[in-house]
Scaffold this motif. Sequence first.
Motif: not given
Length: 327
Positions: A252, A309, A325
Amino acid sequence: IELQDYIYTANRKCYDTGVSLCRPLYVEYPDDLEAYHAPGVEFFFGDDMIVSLIAAKRCPKTGLCSVRFYLPRDKWYDVSRGILLDGGKWHDGNYLLDEIPLFVRAGSVVPYNTRRDIGPNGVFAFELYPGGNGVCEVYEDDGETEAYREDRCIWYRAEQKRSGNEIVFSLHLREKKWDGFQAKRPLLLRLIGSVPVRSANCESIPGTVCNEFESGRVVIAFPAIDLSVGVTARIQLDAQSEERWAEGLAGDTRRLRKAVELANHLPWCDRFKPGLHERLVQELMHIPWLLNEFPERFNEELKRRTELLPKAMTIVMKRGYICERFG
């Protein structure tokens, strides 16, 4: 470069057995019928890695490529995304063009080389992957002559055993037929997808711990060890830190950084501006570096990351960068 020892060892095994470095999944799992249906761009790379090459167009909206791949039984660590995946099933994942979908068997011990350490008699360096116990054997020779034909070489064995919050790493010679082997060298251990380390000792000698959470790992350095007598290192992980919060941290972080880089190449009106939402994305990217300095805040900061997030994803998606994502 980093996988030189891994590849060199696999090539020696190929010389001895005829089993190549790159091979279809069904060679390793002949009783798994699904392994015979894996796409041609997916293959074993050595004993503990599976590569599934990207052979699809990039989505113009997300900047990602969709990859469908099969993983045989066992668990596998997705290096690009920093997550553990179950085997014995098909998976769909999204990857950037500059990423290689690489899956390492859970619990694997993988030798690697530092950029200053190329050739024989370098640093003993290993990556320890999460998810179980593992063992590997590493081959070395002089790297210059054909003395290997007479088996003038050495083999050494590295193993990790995990139990609760402790990792026991052992390293010892299996076979020595090469007098030029240097048994005393520094030892480096990379703990992939790890929580903070509370203590690390190798034969009562403490190791130096360096947090690199932006890359999803903790590095432990020990001074010169003597492989001729074998060594054992004991690593105590922080019992209060939970591995589940670390899942996907490196992937991420890298993809958010990529989204910001893409944004900075857009016209000024479309770039990230110093407003509330853009500061949220920057704050999220800063968390791994914050953990490097304050590992005791591991759970607290990664819980905050879990909350931030989805909001950051929404911002990135609205601006048309990388989304879903990040794969």
